[in-house]
Design an enzyme around this catalytic site. Structure first.
Site, PDB file in Angstrom:
ATOM      1  N   HIS A  17       0.853  -1.190   0.000  1.00 44.79           N
ATOM      2  CA  HIS A  17       0.000   0.000   0.000  1.00 44.79           C
ATOM      3  C   HIS A  17       0.885   1.235   0.000  1.00 44.79           C
ATOM      4  O   HIS A  17       1.964   1.235   0.605  1.00 44.79           O
ATOM      5  CB  HIS A  17      -0.916   0.015   1.217  1.00 44.79           C
ATOM      6  CG  HIS A  17      -1.863  -1.139   1.270  1.00 44.79           C
ATOM      7  ND1 HIS A  17      -3.032  -1.172   0.545  1.00 44.79           N
ATOM      8  CD2 HIS A  17      -1.813  -2.319   1.953  1.00 44.79           C
ATOM      9  CE1 HIS A  17      -3.660  -2.309   0.780  1.00 44.79           C
ATOM     10  NE2 HIS A  17      -2.938  -3.032   1.612  1.00 44.79           N
ATOM     11  N   THR A  52      12.060  -9.299   5.022  1.00 45.26           N
ATOM     12  CA  THR A  52      11.814  -8.035   4.323  1.00 45.26           C
ATOM     13  C   THR A  52      12.844  -7.734   3.254  1.00 45.26           C
ATOM     14  O   THR A  52      12.711  -6.749   2.535  1.00 45.26           O
ATOM     15  CB  THR A  52      11.783  -6.867   5.322  1.00 45.26           C
ATOM     16  OG1 THR A  52      13.058  -6.785   5.989  1.00 45.26           O
ATOM     17  CG2 THR A  52      10.679  -7.051   6.355  1.00 45.26           C
ATOM     18  N   ARG A  56      24.247 -17.273   9.646  1.00 44.10           N
ATOM     19  CA  ARG A  56      25.487 -17.858   9.141  1.00 44.10           C
ATOM     20  C   ARG A  56      25.181 -18.638   7.881  1.00 44.10           C
ATOM     21  O   ARG A  56      24.028 -18.858   7.526  1.00 44.10           O
ATOM     22  CB  ARG A  56      26.134 -18.778  10.176  1.00 44.10           C
ATOM     23  CG  ARG A  56      25.273 -19.973  10.567  1.00 44.10           C
ATOM     24  CD  ARG A  56      26.017 -20.874  11.550  1.00 44.10           C
ATOM     25  NE  ARG A  56      25.200 -21.960  12.052  1.00 44.10           N
ATOM     26  CZ  ARG A  56      25.006 -23.123  11.423  1.00 44.10           C
ATOM     27  NH1 ARG A  56      25.566 -23.335  10.232  1.00 44.10           N
ATOM     28  NH2 ARG A  56      24.263 -24.074  11.954  1.00 44.10           N
TER      29      ARG A  56
END
Length: 202
Positions: A113, A172, A190
């Protein structure tokens, strides 16, 4: 451009468009029907998945319940499986590679949005109809990945081959190949190496 073409291209589009709304309702009905079929009726489940995931050459094992926005925008590779409560908001394309394991309560969310409220809020057209605009970013999960329980993958993310994403992570940003990553936001802990091997026969 049609609203569907705008949607797939990642442009602002009207999600209340009649064509899109019809496709969304169809996918929701198919998912609900799938969720009502018992595991001892695999042929019935397969017929529904063929229609729901109509652009996927391979059908995954999906543990009900499942939830899709469109279904047709999601493709699976070979030998994929999801656990309970898989949610796939496939406004933009979602590509899932071979041998991907997805744990319970995982969400793949392509919709976005606008950040500014004047672009995000409900508006009215010249005919008095109320609507809003949104956009989306694609998601790619490459071969041989495992997403543990309660993972959220946000739009625009690519998880490269061979990754393990820890439980409860919110992804993200892109994750490089063969990484163990976890957290909110998800970060690489890692690299996965031969020291992680449990069976020497492989």
């Amino acid at each position: 451009m049609t609203e569907r073409e705008k949607m797939i291209a990642g442009m602002l589009y009207d999600p209340s468009d009649k064509e899109l709304n019809a496709s969304l309702i169809k996918a929701r009905k198919l998912a609900r029907a799938y969720n009502q079929i018992d595991e001892d009726e695999p042929q019935k489940r397969e017929e529904i998945l063929k229609e729901l995931l109509c652009n996927s050459l391979n059908l995954p094992y999906l543990q009900a319940p499942i939830y899709f926005d469109y279904g047709c925008n999601t493709t699976f590779g070979k030998f994929c499986s999801t656990n309970f409560n898989f949610t796939c908001l496939d406004v933009c394309p979602v590509h899932i590679g071979d041998n991907v394991f997805i744990g319970p309560n995982v969400t793949l969310a392509t919709p976005m949005h606008p950040l500014l409220p004047e672009e995000r809020n409900v508006r009215q057209d010249e005919n008095g109809r109320y609507y809003n605009l949104e956009y989306a970013k694609p998601i790619t999960i490459e071969d041989n990945c495992w997403l543990a329980s309660n993972v959220v993958v946000c739009g625009g993310v690519t998880i490269k081959e061979g990754c393990v994403i820890g439980a409860g992570s919110v992804v993200t940003r892109d994750i490089p190949p063969y990484s163990l990553a976890a957290g909110n936001p998800c970060r690489v802990i890692r690299k996965l190496t031969d020291e992680d091997r449990m069976d020497s026969s492989f």
